[in-house]
Design a protein around this motif. Structure first.
Motif, PDB file in Angstrom:
ATOM      1  N   ALA A  57       0.876  -1.249   0.073  1.00  0.00           N
ATOM      2  CA  ALA A  57      -0.098  -0.071   0.128  1.00  0.00           C
ATOM      3  C   ALA A  57       0.922   1.261  -0.106  1.00  0.00           C
ATOM      4  N   CYS A  58       0.156   2.362  -0.158  1.00  0.00           N
ATOM      5  CA  CYS A  58       0.996   3.735  -0.090  1.00  0.00           C
ATOM      6  C   CYS A  58       0.304   4.709   0.974  1.00  0.00           C
ATOM      7  N   GLY A  59       0.966   5.477   1.673  1.00  0.00           N
ATOM      8  CA  GLY A  59       0.313   6.633   2.575  1.00  0.00           C
ATOM      9  C   GLY A  59      -0.524   6.031   3.696  1.00  0.00           C
ATOM     10  N   THR A  60      -1.561   6.623   3.685  1.00  0.00           N
ATOM     11  CA  THR A  60      -2.644   6.330   4.825  1.00  0.00           C
ATOM     12  C   THR A  60      -2.736   4.807   5.015  1.00  0.00           C
ATOM     13  N   SER A  61      -3.074   4.351   3.674  1.00  0.00           N
ATOM     14  CA  SER A  61      -3.348   2.870   3.475  1.00  0.00           C
ATOM     15  C   SER A  61      -2.424   2.136   3.943  1.00  0.00           C
ATOM     16  N   TRP A  62      -1.034   2.412   4.007  1.00  0.00           N
ATOM     17  CA  TRP A  62      -0.130   1.833   4.404  1.00  0.00           C
ATOM     18  C   TRP A  62       0.046   1.457   6.028  1.00  0.00           C
ATOM     19  N   ALA A 103      -3.580  -6.166  -0.966  1.00  0.00           N
ATOM     20  CA  ALA A 103      -3.377  -4.576  -1.303  1.00  0.00           C
ATOM     21  C   ALA A 103      -4.256  -3.831  -0.940  1.00  0.00           C
ATOM     22  N   VAL A 104      -3.671  -2.788  -0.271  1.00  0.00           N
ATOM     23  CA  VAL A 104      -4.766  -1.899   0.525  1.00  0.00           C
ATOM     24  C   VAL A 104      -5.033  -0.428  -0.243  1.00  0.00           C
ATOM     25  N   SER A 105      -6.027  -0.091  -0.686  1.00  0.00           N
ATOM     26  CA  SER A 105      -6.108   1.194  -1.488  1.00  0.00           C
ATOM     27  C   SER A 105      -7.673   1.940  -1.511  1.00  0.00           C
ATOM     28  N   GLN A 106      -7.609   3.011  -1.035  1.00  0.00           N
ATOM     29  CA  GLN A 106      -8.774   3.568  -1.090  1.00  0.00           C
ATOM     30  C   GLN A 106      -9.577   3.892  -2.513  1.00  0.00           C
ATOM     31  N   SER A 107      -8.556   4.437  -3.486  1.00  0.00           N
ATOM     32  CA  SER A 107      -8.951   4.441  -4.947  1.00  0.00           C
ATOM     33  C   SER A 107      -9.004   3.348  -5.809  1.00  0.00           C
ATOM     34  N   GLU A 109      -6.569   3.012  -7.491  1.00  0.00           N
ATOM     35  CA  GLU A 109      -5.901   3.581  -8.861  1.00  0.00           C
ATOM     36  C   GLU A 109      -4.470   3.603  -8.532  1.00  0.00           C
ATOM     37  N   THR A 110      -3.957   3.622  -7.507  1.00  0.00           N
ATOM     38  CA  THR A 110      -2.790   3.975  -7.081  1.00  0.00           C
ATOM     39  C   THR A 110      -2.034   3.384  -7.873  1.00  0.00           C
ATOM     40  N   ALA A 111      -1.080   3.917  -8.803  1.00  0.00           N
ATOM     41  CA  ALA A 111      -0.139   3.340  -9.720  1.00  0.00           C
ATOM     42  C   ALA A 111       0.809   2.430  -9.030  1.00  0.00           C
ATOM     43  N   GLY A 155     -12.726  14.605   0.584  1.00  0.00           N
ATOM     44  CA  GLY A 155     -11.477  15.184   1.012  1.00  0.00           C
ATOM     45  C   GLY A 155     -10.202  14.479   0.726  1.00  0.00           C
ATOM     46  N   VAL A 156      -9.392  15.316   0.270  1.00  0.00           N
ATOM     47  CA  VAL A 156      -8.058  14.533  -0.086  1.00  0.00           C
ATOM     48  C   VAL A 156      -7.451  13.737   0.839  1.00  0.00           C
ATOM     49  N   ALA A 157      -7.512  14.267   2.037  1.00  0.00           N
ATOM     50  CA  ALA A 157      -6.675  13.490   3.178  1.00  0.00           C
ATOM     51  C   ALA A 157      -7.826  12.502   3.648  1.00  0.00           C
ATOM     52  N   SER A 158      -7.357  11.295   3.574  1.00  0.00           N
ATOM     53  CA  SER A 158      -8.261  10.095   3.884  1.00  0.00           C
ATOM     54  C   SER A 158      -8.729  10.035   5.423  1.00  0.00           C
ATOM     55  N   THR A 159      -9.753   9.773   5.710  1.00  0.00           N
ATOM     56  CA  THR A 159     -10.353   9.711   7.156  1.00  0.00           C
ATOM     57  C   THR A 159     -11.029   8.469   7.208  1.00  0.00           C
ATOM     58  N   ALA A 242       0.356  11.941  12.463  1.00  0.00           N
ATOM     59  CA  ALA A 242       1.419  12.741  12.119  1.00  0.00           C
ATOM     60  C   ALA A 242       1.295  13.139  10.457  1.00  0.00           C
ATOM     61  N   LEU A 243       0.945  12.158   9.895  1.00  0.00           N
ATOM     62  CA  LEU A 243       0.662  12.584   8.362  1.00  0.00           C
ATOM     63  C   LEU A 243      -0.652  13.287   8.051  1.00  0.00           C
ATOM     64  N   LYS A 244      -1.453  13.026   8.827  1.00  0.00           N
ATOM     65  CA  LYS A 244      -2.879  13.855   8.589  1.00  0.00           C
ATOM     66  C   LYS A 244      -2.382  15.449   9.038  1.00  0.00           C
ATOM     67  N   LEU A 245      -1.631  15.601   9.982  1.00  0.00           N
ATOM     68  CA  LEU A 245      -1.391  16.934  10.317  1.00  0.00           C
ATOM     69  C   LEU A 245      -0.560  17.590   9.303  1.00  0.00           C
ATOM     70  N   LYS A 246       0.590  16.904   8.821  1.00  0.00           N
ATOM     71  CA  LYS A 246       1.384  17.274   7.716  1.00  0.00           C
ATOM     72  C   LYS A 246       0.487  17.637   6.580  1.00  0.00           C
ATOM     73  N   GLU A 247      -0.271  16.852   6.333  1.00  0.00           N
ATOM     74  CA  GLU A 247      -1.090  17.406   4.873  1.00  0.00           C
ATOM     75  C   GLU A 247      -1.971  18.385   5.337  1.00  0.00           C
ATOM     76  N   ILE A 248      -2.715  18.431   6.257  1.00  0.00           N
ATOM     77  CA  ILE A 248      -3.667  19.467   6.388  1.00  0.00           C
ATOM     78  C   ILE A 248      -3.218  20.893   7.000  1.00  0.00           C
TER      79      ILE A 248
HETATM   80  C1  F6R Z   1      -3.273  10.543   2.889  1.00  0.00           C
HETATM   81  C2  F6R Z   1      -3.816   9.875   1.581  1.00  0.00           C
HETATM   82  C3  F6R Z   1      -2.453   9.358   0.774  1.00  0.00           C
HETATM   83  C4  F6R Z   1      -3.308   8.031   0.358  1.00  0.00           C
HETATM   84  C5  F6R Z   1      -2.266   7.488  -0.662  1.00  0.00           C
HETATM   85  C6  F6R Z   1      -2.812   6.037  -1.172  1.00  0.00           C
HETATM   86  O1  F6R Z   1      -4.417  11.131   3.581  1.00  0.00           O
HETATM   87  O2  F6R Z   1      -4.985  10.266   1.277  1.00  0.00           O
HETATM   88  O3  F6R Z   1      -1.373   9.129   1.659  1.00  0.00           O
HETATM   89  O4  F6R Z   1      -3.599   7.322   1.300  1.00  0.00           O
HETATM   90  O5  F6R Z   1      -1.971   8.088  -1.927  1.00  0.00           O
HETATM   91  O6  F6R Z   1      -3.805   5.929  -1.628  1.00  0.00           O
HETATM   92  P1  F6R Z   1      -5.046   4.923  -2.062  1.00  0.00           P
HETATM   93  O7  F6R Z   1      -5.615   4.230  -0.636  1.00  0.00           O
HETATM   94  O8  F6R Z   1      -5.997   5.423  -2.950  1.00  0.00           O
HETATM   95  O9  F6R Z   1      -4.239   3.815  -2.675  1.00  0.00           O
END
Ligand code: F6R
Length: 367
Positions: A57-62, A103-107, A109-111, A155-159, A242-248
């Motif tokens: 995964a990446c980011g919050t999903s990681w 694989a954990v992903s909100q979208s 579509e994360t490349a 919202g771009v920041a994932s919650t 920490a990631l949420k604070l940085k982003e927002i």
């Molecule tokens: C954090 C955030 C990003 C995503 C990351 C993975 O708030 O939104 O770090 O979590 O880009 O995205 P997905 O989950 O769509 O693969």
């Protein structure tokens, strides 16, 4: 469309009692104590034979994946590796047909995540997708999976997508532990009962803590740096906070395992550094109390997420945000909520576009 909220982010934070309920609905039967997850059933033989599970995964999903490592290793006694998709895909990892990749992903579509699982699939691995967007590329590429059912996240920041991922990962862990016979009935019953209570408890946090957290945010909105510390199950939540604070808020923030503080970050501590402790009542509690004392001895400001009734940390901390007491394995689903609100209100106080932070995209479809 923001349903009376100032921003999508706040609306989505407040939707979580419902979205977590939706993630559990039709899957967790708290009365019968059964979990239905057809995706897990479909690859049950692979899971039973697997020497390890790799979470990509990446980011919050990681961060959700990192927590799942703690939970799956504890409950299912399977080795788990958590990988940044970008690193995993480029380093020629050793993969066989015995590997199960989650694989954990909100979208969806994360490349980097998509290509990582494409490569692993070519090498024979079984892919399990935990995805929010129905019909997305990662969902289609997966051999099996479970949708998170958080609804569209604007919202771009994932919650809410993050808490939905956690809810599904808990279900997967419990289900696999049941199939493998690695969990005692009493623990299984306790965890499934506590998981079923999460929507109600999240509602309580939102009802009781919102005003308090606004006031905490007002005190610290001008800080230049933040440190977030947690141990065990709450360590991934420190990273996520920490990631949420940085982003927002564009405030520099770092998450660390609380005990690692002594190995470097403690040099940063002075009266200007707010340190957020994710310090709910768990088996590490005494240890985190001594970490808090070490920060206070150096005049750092301590903001703590605590369990209801925790007078020890409440007395030590400058500010507290309270969550209901629940089993320590499930507690991260509660302790992340105050951290989301804290970031939101700090970002708003700084006059920033919290729904669309600079330089960020909702889904990163280029590497
Ligand atoms: C954090 C955030 C990003 C995503 C990351 C993975 O708030 O939104 O770090 O979590 O880009 O995205 P997905 O989950 O769509 O693969």
């Amino acid at each position: 469309e923001k349903g009376g909220f100032d921003h999508f982010m706040l609306k989505e934070i407040f939707e979580q009692p419902q979205t977590i309920f939706d993630s559990l609905r039709g899957r967790l039967d708290a009365v019968q104590q059964t979990i239905t997850l057809s995706g897990v059933e479909k690859i049950a033989d692979k899971l039973l034979a697997a020497d390890r599970i790799i979470i990509v995964a990446c980011g919050t999903s990681w961060h959700a994946g990192l927590l799942a490592e703690y939970v799956i290793e504890e409950l299912c006694r399977i080795n788990v590796e958590v990988e940044y998709a970008s690193e995993f895909r480029y380093r020629n990892p050793i993969i066989t047909d015995k590997d199960v990749i989650i694989a954990v992903s909100q979208s969806g579509e994360t490349a980097d995540t998509l290509v990582a699982i494409e490569n692993a699939k070519k090498q024979g691995a079984t892919i399990f997708g935990i995805v929010n967007v129905v019909g997305s590329s990662i969902a289609r590429l997966s051999d099996a999976g479970a949708y998170t059912h958080a609804g569209p996240e604007i919202g771009v920041a994932s919650t809410k997508a993050f808490t939905a991922q956690l809810a599904v990962l808990y279900l997967v862990a419990l289900k696999v532990a049941r199939i493998k016979g690695t969990i005692e009935d009493t623990l299984y019953d306790r965890l499934s009962a506590d998981l079923a209570k999460v929507p109600e408890y999240v509602q309580q946090i939102l009802d009781k803590q919102d005003m308090i957290i606004r006031a905490v945010a007002a005190k610290y909105s001008d800080a230049r740096d933040f440190l977030y510390l947690g141990r065990g199950y709450n360590f991934p939540i420190a990273l996520e906070g920490a990631l949420k604070l940085k982003e927002i808020s564009y405030i520099h923030a770092e998450g660390y395992p609380a005990a690692e503080m002594k190995h470097g970050p403690i040099a940063l501590v002075d009266e200007n550094l707010p340190v957020v402790f994710v310090a709910t009542k768990d088996s590490y509690h005494e240890k985190i109390v001594s970490n808090i004392q070490e920060i206070k001895a150096r005049k750092g400001k301590v903001i703590a997420v605590v369990s209801e009734g925790d007078s020890v940390v409440t007395d030590l901390a400058d500010d507290v945000m309270t969550v209901p007491q629940i089993h320590e394995i499930i507690a991260p689903l509660l302790s992340v909520i105050p951290l989301q609100l804290l970031s939101y209100y700090i970002g708003v106080n700084r006059g920033l576009d919290v729904d669309k932070p600079r330089n960020l995209a909702k889904s990163v479809t280029v590497e």
